[in-house]
Design an enzyme around this catalytic site. Sequence first.
Site, PDB file in Angstrom:
ATOM      1  N   ASP A  10       0.976  -1.129  -0.110  1.00 42.79           N
ATOM      2  CA  ASP A  10      -0.029  -0.099   0.059  1.00 42.79           C
ATOM      3  C   ASP A  10       0.841   1.213   0.102  1.00 42.79           C
ATOM      4  O   ASP A  10       2.073   1.006   0.263  1.00 42.79           O
ATOM      5  CB  ASP A  10      -0.885   0.005   1.097  1.00 42.79           C
ATOM      6  CG  ASP A  10      -1.615   1.393   1.477  1.00 42.79           C
ATOM      7  OD1 ASP A  10      -2.268   1.571   0.654  1.00 42.79           O
ATOM      8  OD2 ASP A  10      -1.523   1.953   2.605  1.00 42.79           O
ATOM      9  N   ASP A  12      -0.375   5.076   0.862  1.00 44.52           N
ATOM     10  CA  ASP A  12      -0.683   6.193   1.921  1.00 44.52           C
ATOM     11  C   ASP A  12      -0.889   5.557   3.375  1.00 44.52           C
ATOM     12  O   ASP A  12      -1.423   4.472   3.721  1.00 44.52           O
ATOM     13  CB  ASP A  12      -2.060   6.860   1.594  1.00 44.52           C
ATOM     14  CG  ASP A  12      -1.916   7.541   0.218  1.00 44.52           C
ATOM     15  OD1 ASP A  12      -0.962   8.456   0.356  1.00 44.52           O
ATOM     16  OD2 ASP A  12      -2.667   7.500  -0.751  1.00 44.52           O
TER      17      ASP A  12
HETATM   18  C1  XBP Z   1      -5.732   5.973   0.129  1.00 42.80           C
HETATM   19  C2  XBP Z   1      -6.790   6.868  -0.198  1.00 42.80           C
HETATM   20  C3  XBP Z   1      -6.407   8.096  -1.044  1.00 42.80           C
HETATM   21  C4  XBP Z   1      -5.719   9.065  -0.667  1.00 42.80           C
HETATM   22  C5  XBP Z   1      -5.985  10.553  -1.255  1.00 42.80           C
HETATM   23  O1  XBP Z   1      -5.827   4.609   0.677  1.00 42.80           O
HETATM   24  O2  XBP Z   1      -7.612   6.495   0.202  1.00 42.80           O
HETATM   25  O3  XBP Z   1      -7.554   8.291  -1.506  1.00 42.80           O
HETATM   26  O4  XBP Z   1      -6.136   9.492   0.651  1.00 42.80           O
HETATM   27  O5  XBP Z   1      -5.382  10.117  -2.429  1.00 42.80           O
HETATM   28  P1  XBP Z   1      -5.004   3.439   0.849  1.00 42.80           P
HETATM   29  P2  XBP Z   1      -6.512  10.561  -3.732  1.00 42.80           P
HETATM   30  O6  XBP Z   1      -3.713   4.020   1.460  1.00 42.80           O
HETATM   31  O7  XBP Z   1      -5.708   2.496   1.385  1.00 42.80           O
HETATM   32  O8  XBP Z   1      -4.680   3.371  -0.780  1.00 42.80           O
HETATM   33  O9  XBP Z   1      -7.033  12.025  -3.623  1.00 42.80           O
HETATM   34  O10 XBP Z   1      -5.303  10.541  -4.974  1.00 42.80           O
HETATM   35  O11 XBP Z   1      -7.624   9.504  -4.005  1.00 42.80           O
HETATM   36 MG    MG Z   2      -3.070   3.047   3.406  1.00 43.57          MG
END
Ligand code: XBP
Ligand code: MG
Length: 255
Positions: A10, A12
């Site tokens: 993953d 973020d």
């Molecule tokens: C990450 C997200 C993303 C970011 C924002 O989740 O949910 O939406 O918060 O990015 P994960 P965008 O770590 O589970 O993949 O605005 O580009 O969507």
């Molecule tokens: Mg995440």
Amino acid sequence: MSNLEALIWDVDGTLADTERDGHRVAFNDAFSQAGLDWHWDVELYGQLLKVTGGKERIRYYLERFNTGWEQPSDLDGFIADLHRHKSEIFVSLMAEGRIPPRNGVIRLIEEAAEAGLRLAIATTTTPANVDALLERFFGPGNKHPFEVIAAGDVVPAKKPAPDIYLWALEKMDLQPNACIAIEDSHNGLESARSAGISTVVITVNGYTTDEDFSGASLIVDQLGDRQSPSRVLGGSAEQASMVDVGLLRRLHAVS
Ligand code: XBP
Ligand code: MG
């Protein structure tokens, strides 16, 4: 159980703590530059993180937290434009080097590549955000070791749906039981497990520490390194000062 062949990461919250000081800041800047008086403080953003995907998160905010706002007739187009601008701001924040990798992330990625494990990414975030982050961490020109980057709208259903992991597995021509997923959130855990990946390592962060991680193979506060050891919070009984390839292989063998 087959041999461990790949790690799927993953982005973020896992590769870096991007949410509070990256995405949240970019959303707020985009709102104010669009003349909107919306502000997502640290606490509200924690509630909004329930929904993955930035466009989906803006819609959820309007449905749950800002119902009085007069919506334009083309709400989808409005959200898409606002989100495109937010993504540009996020990319420039990453390029400034505001957000470092989490402890142990680069170490484990390098160890895994050296050990011959294949590496991929499965994230709901926008592909340009992943490129900016990888460029910052590994240098320009695709120097990173990830062979597949599964990101954003390539699948219609975002985490906790399994689709993004299934997309990555298909591109790599791998069975789920040959992989380990590394995640930071309940939604990410659900996504990986519903795709059939039974070995999931969770590295919690400030926003996810109290989430339900039942079914995870290992829960740690961070992957850790020699200077900053990791703390085991759940899952495997093994006390490990850092998550390394040997530990991942042992976890995979028993799950
Ligand atoms: C990450 C997200 C993303 C970011 C924002 O989740 O949910 O939406 O918060 O990015 P994960 P965008 O770590 O589970 O993949 O605005 O580009 O969507
Ligand atoms: Mg995440």
